[in-house]
Scaffold this active site. Structure first.
Site, PDB file in Angstrom:
ATOM      1  N   ARG A  47       0.759  -1.308   0.151  1.00 38.16           N
ATOM      2  CA  ARG A  47      -0.067  -0.124  -0.021  1.00 38.16           C
ATOM      3  C   ARG A  47       0.853   1.225  -0.159  1.00 38.16           C
ATOM      4  O   ARG A  47       0.576   2.186  -0.566  1.00 38.16           O
ATOM      5  CB  ARG A  47      -1.050  -0.126   1.361  1.00 38.16           C
ATOM      6  CG  ARG A  47      -1.831   1.515   1.189  1.00 38.16           C
ATOM      7  CD  ARG A  47      -2.827   1.141   2.264  1.00 38.16           C
ATOM      8  NE  ARG A  47      -2.666   0.437   3.626  1.00 38.16           N
ATOM      9  CZ  ARG A  47      -2.214   0.718   4.738  1.00 38.16           C
ATOM     10  NH1 ARG A  47      -1.316   1.775   4.454  1.00 38.16           N
ATOM     11  NH2 ARG A  47      -2.059  -0.168   5.280  1.00 38.16           N
ATOM     12  N   TYR A  99     -16.797  16.781 -15.614  1.00 45.91           N
ATOM     13  CA  TYR A  99     -17.069  15.390 -15.438  1.00 45.91           C
ATOM     14  C   TYR A  99     -18.087  15.107 -14.217  1.00 45.91           C
ATOM     15  O   TYR A  99     -18.113  15.691 -13.170  1.00 45.91           O
ATOM     16  CB  TYR A  99     -15.764  14.557 -14.842  1.00 45.91           C
ATOM     17  CG  TYR A  99     -16.058  13.011 -14.768  1.00 45.91           C
ATOM     18  CD1 TYR A  99     -16.260  12.240 -15.782  1.00 45.91           C
ATOM     19  CD2 TYR A  99     -15.917  12.425 -13.641  1.00 45.91           C
ATOM     20  CE1 TYR A  99     -16.616  11.131 -15.814  1.00 45.91           C
ATOM     21  CE2 TYR A  99     -16.036  10.964 -13.410  1.00 45.91           C
ATOM     22  CZ  TYR A  99     -16.484  10.380 -14.700  1.00 45.91           C
ATOM     23  OH  TYR A  99     -16.647   8.944 -14.568  1.00 45.91           O
ATOM     24  N   ASP A 173      -7.699  18.913 -14.260  1.00 48.09           N
ATOM     25  CA  ASP A 173      -7.959  17.602 -14.924  1.00 48.09           C
ATOM     26  C   ASP A 173      -7.613  17.758 -16.125  1.00 48.09           C
ATOM     27  O   ASP A 173      -8.229  18.276 -17.125  1.00 48.09           O
ATOM     28  CB  ASP A 173      -9.511  17.499 -14.477  1.00 48.09           C
ATOM     29  CG  ASP A 173      -9.897  16.015 -14.765  1.00 48.09           C
ATOM     30  OD1 ASP A 173      -9.005  15.276 -15.771  1.00 48.09           O
ATOM     31  OD2 ASP A 173     -11.029  15.274 -14.187  1.00 48.09           O
ATOM     32  N   LYS A 198      -8.461   6.349 -18.971  1.00 52.87           N
ATOM     33  CA  LYS A 198      -8.563   6.904 -20.260  1.00 52.87           C
ATOM     34  C   LYS A 198      -7.596   6.751 -21.616  1.00 52.87           C
ATOM     35  O   LYS A 198      -7.192   5.824 -21.551  1.00 52.87           O
ATOM     36  CB  LYS A 198      -9.338   8.527 -20.426  1.00 52.87           C
ATOM     37  CG  LYS A 198     -10.385   8.462 -19.115  1.00 52.87           C
ATOM     38  CD  LYS A 198     -11.457   7.809 -19.478  1.00 52.87           C
ATOM     39  CE  LYS A 198     -12.272   7.680 -18.014  1.00 52.87           C
ATOM     40  NZ  LYS A 198     -12.869   9.018 -17.341  1.00 52.87           N
TER      41      LYS A 198
HETATM   42  C1  LIG Z   1     -13.359   9.383 -16.123  1.00 58.14           C
HETATM   43  C2  LIG Z   1     -12.939  10.617 -15.669  1.00 58.14           C
HETATM   44  C3  LIG Z   1     -12.736  10.873 -14.357  1.00 58.14           C
HETATM   45  C4  LIG Z   1     -12.873   9.771 -13.525  1.00 58.14           C
HETATM   46  O1  LIG Z   1     -11.909   8.847 -13.308  1.00 58.14           O
HETATM   47  P1  LIG Z   1     -12.206   7.421 -13.239  1.00 58.14           P
HETATM   48  O2  LIG Z   1     -10.996   6.663 -13.609  1.00 58.14           O
HETATM   49  O3  LIG Z   1     -13.535   6.840 -14.051  1.00 58.14           O
HETATM   50  O4  LIG Z   1     -12.544   7.154 -11.773  1.00 58.14           O
HETATM   51  C5  LIG Z   1     -12.522  12.258 -13.910  1.00 58.14           C
HETATM   52  N1  LIG Z   1     -12.179  13.329 -14.839  1.00 58.14           N
HETATM   53  C6  LIG Z   1     -12.428  13.088 -16.257  1.00 58.14           C
HETATM   54  C7  LIG Z   1     -12.325  14.390 -17.155  1.00 58.14           C
HETATM   55  C8  LIG Z   1     -12.890  11.723 -16.550  1.00 58.14           C
HETATM   56  O5  LIG Z   1     -13.016  11.621 -17.872  1.00 58.14           O
END
Ligand SMILES: *Cc1c(COP(=O)(O)O)cnc(C)c1O
Length: 381
Positions: A47, A99, A173, A198
């Site tokens: 961890r 998001y 982000d 992603k």
């Molecule tokens: C998918 C996404 C998230 C969240 O990420 P997870 O891996 O699904 O927890 C946050 N911000 C954006 C812009 C996203 O596309």
């Protein structure tokens, strides 16, 4: 420092010292033998630290031009660690197109704990920053935003929001852009967030998140929270992100090329009311996109004149584009944000147009993708 295309393949990764293995091994272990009490080789418990994760964290830090990378079990776990640095009474100023899961975490988890949130459009930095308060600790940007592909001027907002306010952190982000297209720390931001699920993973085969910073103090706090809360990724998922990263620059070039062709095609279609893509000269922030991003990326949104029901029929009629949430993989995806990824904002002032369709444009032949959109239009009319 080496160029990006070299860093994605080598940063943080050395051939394994004991065997020469080129690929970073998947250290599938929870614990590590100690030579004596408290005498170990840097790893005590997985961890707290794992060598596969360390390689990923170093690679991610290098790609975003930061000094510290922290990997998490999901993008949301990474955002959670950032917001956990705040205290009751603190205020967050966030961009108002973001998001859906981020909005849900802010409003339904942290608002209850005494942190307050303001959401505002950020196209005009001065108007956005008029919402700053003495108790603002965090400015949360998402650019390009999800699902409307709006941009924030990271350099202007970072400069203006921190002027005379040393306690304010600016976080971006960077999931839609990836570090290949946009490097927020170079533009003055303090924190970069990614859902590695992603584009960084890039193959729709894992869930993960990351935070990158140059700030020693922030990194220390995040490292403490990462270990204390424990939402860490396992070594196999870290390996998969490392593997995906190796082709990031090549993939993003093609994602952007294909998306531009599709956005141009959609713009010509009479049934399409509006197209949102930062690579189109018709995008209100086209100039900012050219300044801030290497390329406009692989996400395109559009709305049909015929409205919400037509949008759902359209999204159900494609054959190569799969109807699915998520984005950033090699395969093309289609979705209706108001009913899917952004359902949690439906009752809020940030509710998305129910007729909006979002595409994650993949790496298939762009001619096949365009033909698929054309046939779906006929089939759903
Ligand atoms: C998918 C996404 C998230 C969240 O990420 P997870 O891996 O699904 O927890 C946050 N911000 C954006 C812009 C996203 O596309």
């Amino acid at each position: 420092m080496a160029e990006f295309e070299t860093l994605v393949i080598h940063a943080g990764q050395e051939p394994d010292p004991s065997t020469g293995a080129i690929m970073t091994p998947i250290y599938q272990t929870s614990t590590y033998r100690q030579e004596g009490v408290g005498r170990h080789r840097g790893y005590e418990y997985s961890r707290t630290g794992n060598p596969t994760r360390t390689a990923l964290e170093r690679c991610l830090a290098a790609l975003d031009d930061g000094s510290h990378g922290l990997a998490f079990a999901s993008g949301m776990a990474a955002i959670d660690a950032i917001v956990h640095m705040l205290l009751p009474g603190d205020h967050v100023l966030a961009v108002n197109d973001l998001y859906g899961g981020t909005y849900r975490l802010f409003e339904y988890v942290y608002a209850k704990l005494g942190i307050t949130f303001t959401y505002s459009a950020a196209e005009n930095p001065a108007e956005f920053l008029a919402n700053l308060r003495p108790e603002t600790r965090l400015v949360w940007l998402e650019t390009p935003s999800n699902p409307l592909l709006r941009l924030c001027d990271i350099a202007a907002i970072s400069e203006l929001s921190k002027r005379g306010r040393p306690g304010v952190m600016v976080a971006v982000d960077n999931t839609f852009a990836t570090p290949y297209l946009q490097r927020p720390l170079q533009l003055g931001a303090d924190l970069v967030h990614h859902s590695t699920t992603k584009y960084l993973g890039g193959h729709s085969d894992l869930v993960g998140g990351a935070v990158i910073t140059r700030d020693e103090r922030i990194a220390g706090q995040l490292r403490f929270l990462q270990n204390s809360i424990g939402a860490v990724p396992g070594p196999l998922d870290c390996f998969l992100v490392l593997r995906g990263l190796k082709t990031l620059s090549v993939r993003m070039d093609r994602h952007s090329q294909n998306a531009l062709r599709i956005a141009e095609h959609l713009q010509e279609m009479k049934v399409v009311a509006s197209v949102f893509y930062p690579g189109l000269p018709s995008h209100p922030q086209y100039e900012l996109a050219r300044r801030q991003m290497r390329q406009p990326g692989g996400m395109v949104s559009f709305a049909l004149h015929a409205g919400a029901e037509a949008a759902i029929r359209f999204a159900e009629a494609t054959r190569i584009f799969s109807l699915a949430e998520s984005l950033g993989g090699v395969e093309s995806l289609i979705e209706v944000p108001a009913a899917m990824t952004h359902a949690s904002t439906s009752e809020s002032p940030m509710a998305v147009d129910p007729g909006l369709i979002r595409l994650s444009v993949g790496l298939e032949s762009v001619d096949d993708l365009i033909a698929d959109l054309d046939q779906a239009l006929v089939a759903s009319a």
